[in-house]
Write an enzyme that holds these catalytic residues in place. Structure first.
Site, short mmCIF file in Angstrom:
data_model
loop_
_atom_site.label_atom_id
_atom_site.label_comp_id
_atom_site.label_asym_id
_atom_site.label_seq_id
_atom_site.Cartn_x
_atom_site.Cartn_y
_atom_site.Cartn_z
N CYS A 116 -0.12 3.93 2.60
CA CYS A 116 0.50 3.47 3.89
C CYS A 116 1.70 4.11 4.03
CB CYS A 116 0.14 2.11 4.04
SG CYS A 116 -1.40 1.27 3.88
N CYS B 23 0.69 -1.19 0.03
CA CYS B 23 -0.03 -0.14 0.10
C CYS B 23 0.81 1.24 -0.02
CB CYS B 23 -1.08 0.06 1.19
SG CYS B 23 -1.84 1.48 1.35
#
Length: 322
Positions: free
Chosen positions: A82, A79
């Protein structure tokens, strides 16, 4: 014990929190027990940032939430947003010095917790206060917004539950030094772009990210940052109610669908944004189709190429194009 009062609304929602009196009592008992254990000696170092899984969730999150708000960061290795959000959360957690703790949960390895919290996409950030689970925000937010959210969480935790955190807490040995020392040399141009984005200078952030990409076209961080900054600039002056009404009334209006998709994405409704644009591509032709396709690709950059939602949407796009 499962999370309660969940509603991923994209904003801090603490109005549903119950049992304040019981929470205050538990907080007082926890503080008394900790004081008794410490006695008159020095304050014991604590882990302000911890990795949590399903096995130790109750001990690390639910039990500790009786004396300190626990912020939960759902993340994954693939991700890209993230990778932008997590370091900011970790740094702010240490800066707050025990007023909050940060629990990092790998979404891929803890599917049961993902289901219990109703997580639809990552990064997703929640808090647990006195055993109550609360949605904070979804997606990589600017630092100023994160700080404001944490301030509100701390204030409500103290006023409603009597939870004041681990007063005088110090990080475990080496944690502060690790937080201050980056794993690799930081690109000054990239850092300047991120700082502009965090401060809300969207035009400055966009130009700074473009400058980085002109020197390093392969920079994933710059591509993600640029896509996010451009998205935030597009939605900052939109009237959400009007945009959604126009999109509903005029499904063939490509511009209306683009604006609605941007709002969906900014609000964390990733699948809705992707689905809307795939349908717009399907219904359109010529320049309109290409405009919708390009916008969809831009939103893919915000989430990251390896996100399963992007993979699914790419397949759907391919089907309508070919």
């Amino acid at each position: 014990m499962q999370p309660r009062n969940m509603s991923m609304s994209g904003v801090v929602d603490l109005s549903a929190v119950k049992a304040a009196g019981e929470a205050k009592q538990k907080a007082e008992q926890a503080r008394a027990a900790r004081a008794s254990q410490q006695g008159d000696g020095p304050v014991a170092p604590v882990s302000l940032v911890v990795d949590v899984d399903e096995a130790d969730f109750e001990a690390q999150v639910l039990q500790r939430s009786s004396e300190v708000p626990v912020v939960i960061d759902f993340w994954a290795e693939w991700c890209e947003p993230c990778k932008q959000l997590s370091p900011v959360l970790e740094r702010l957690t240490r800066e707050y010095g025990g007023r909050v703790l940060l629990a990092k949960i790998d979404a891929d390895k803890n599917q049961m917790l993902m289901q219990q919290f109703g997580v639809q996409g990552i990064p997703a950030v929640f808090a647990v206060v006195a055993g109550q689970a609360l949605p904070l925000f979804q997606g990589a937010a600017p630092e100023a917004q994160i700080r404001q959210t944490l301030d509100q969480l701390i204030q409500v935790s103290e006023e409603r539950f009597g939870i004041t955190g681990l007063q005088g807490a110090v990080a475990e040995e080496g944690a502060e030094e690790a937080a201050r020392t980056p794993a690799q040399p930081e690109d000054p141009a990239l850092a300047a772009a991120q700082q502009a984005l965090d401060s809300g200078d969207l035009n400055g952030a966009i130009q700074a990210y473009k400058n980085v990409l002109s020197d390093d076209p392969g920079s994933t961080e710059a591509r993600v940052g640029l896509a996010m900054a451009e998205l935030l600039r597009r939605v900052q002056d939109l009237d959400a109610q009007q945009v959604r009404k126009e999109a509903a009334d005029s499904p063939s209006d490509v511009d209306a669908q683009l604006r609605a998709a941007d709002l969906d994405m900014a609000g964390g409704h990733v699948e809705d944004a992707f689905g809307r644009l795939v349908e717009t591509v399907k219904r359109s032709a010529g320049d309109d189709r290409e405009t919708a396709r390009v916008r969809l690709l831009e939103l893919f950059e915000v989430i990251g190429a390896e996100d399963p939602r992007v993979v699914t949407a790419r397949s759907a796009l391919a089907r309508v194009l070919f």
